[in-house]
Scaffold this motif. Sequence first.
Motif, mmCIF file in Angstrom:
data_model
loop_
_atom_site.group_PDB
_atom_site.id
_atom_site.type_symbol
_atom_site.label_atom_id
_atom_site.label_comp_id
_atom_site.label_asym_id
_atom_site.label_seq_id
_atom_site.Cartn_x
_atom_site.Cartn_y
_atom_site.Cartn_z
ATOM 1 N N SER A 3 0.915 -1.065 0.018
ATOM 2 C CA SER A 3 -0.058 0.016 -0.030
ATOM 3 C C SER A 3 0.846 1.223 0.009
ATOM 4 O O SER A 3 2.112 1.146 0.106
ATOM 5 C CB SER A 3 -0.925 -0.095 1.374
ATOM 6 N N GLU A 5 0.706 3.638 2.122
ATOM 7 C CA GLU A 5 0.951 3.732 3.401
ATOM 8 C C GLU A 5 2.301 3.035 3.726
ATOM 9 O O GLU A 5 3.248 3.474 4.759
ATOM 10 C CB GLU A 5 -0.078 3.377 4.667
ATOM 11 N N GLU A 26 -2.386 5.278 -4.956
ATOM 12 C CA GLU A 26 -3.030 4.923 -5.940
ATOM 13 C C GLU A 26 -4.272 5.735 -6.238
ATOM 14 O O GLU A 26 -4.749 5.536 -7.277
ATOM 15 C CB GLU A 26 -3.794 3.408 -5.406
ATOM 16 N N ASP A 66 1.796 -2.803 -6.289
ATOM 17 C CA ASP A 66 2.289 -4.235 -5.754
ATOM 18 C C ASP A 66 3.251 -4.726 -6.807
ATOM 19 O O ASP A 66 3.584 -5.906 -6.440
ATOM 20 C CB ASP A 66 1.223 -5.096 -5.043
#
Length: 199
Positions: A3, A5, A26, A66
Motif C-alpha cells: 500500500s 502507507e 493509488e 504491488d
Amino acid sequence: MASAEAALDRLCDPVAQVSAHWLIAEDGRLFRLVPEDRRAWHAGAGAWGAVTDVNSHSLGVELANDGAAPFPAPQMAALESLLRGTMARWRIPPAGIIGHSDCAPCRKADPGPRFDWARLARNGLALPTPQGCADGDDAAFVAAMRRAGYTATGDLPHLLAALRLRHRPWAKGPRDARDTGIALGLAARLPVDPARSPA
C-alpha cells in the motif's frame, strides 16, 4: 509494497536507507518527501548515459503499486500533473523521463509491464516507442542500446528485458528485428542531457 502507507513508512525510515522526492498513492494523493533541490536515495546503483550516480542527477518519483496491479487512473493523472511541473521547473525533455528498469536493468524491473508509458508519450511526457524493424546482430543491438542511454550494463539479456519492459511489455522469445528497430530508433534520437534525467 502492499500500500501507499507501507511505502511511505519505508521511504521515511532512516534504517531503510531509501528515499524519493515524491510518492504517489493509488488514489492520486501526492506526498513530497524530499525537496527537489536535495538528493534522494531512490535509484541505487545504476547508470544513464554518462551519469554513474543517478541519485545525484535525478528526481525520484515512486508510485504505490504491488508490482502486478494496473496503475489506477487517479494515480496516472497525478503523475502526469507532477511531471508537467517538474519538467517545466528543471527543463527536462521527454527523453529525460526514465524508469528504474532503464537505469538499473540488472537489479530493477519497475515500474513494470503494466505501466502505461504510451500514455505518457502521447502527452509529451516521455519518448514514444520508435516504429519499424531492422536487421542486426546482438552486438549491434547492444551498441544501439548503449548509445540510447542504457549504460548500466552491456549484458544482452538485461538490455533486452529493459527495452521490452518499456516498449514491448508482452513480447517473448529471443531478440528480433522489432527489438533492434526500437533500439536503433532510440539511439537516433537527440542525446539525453544526463544532468536533467529523472529516474
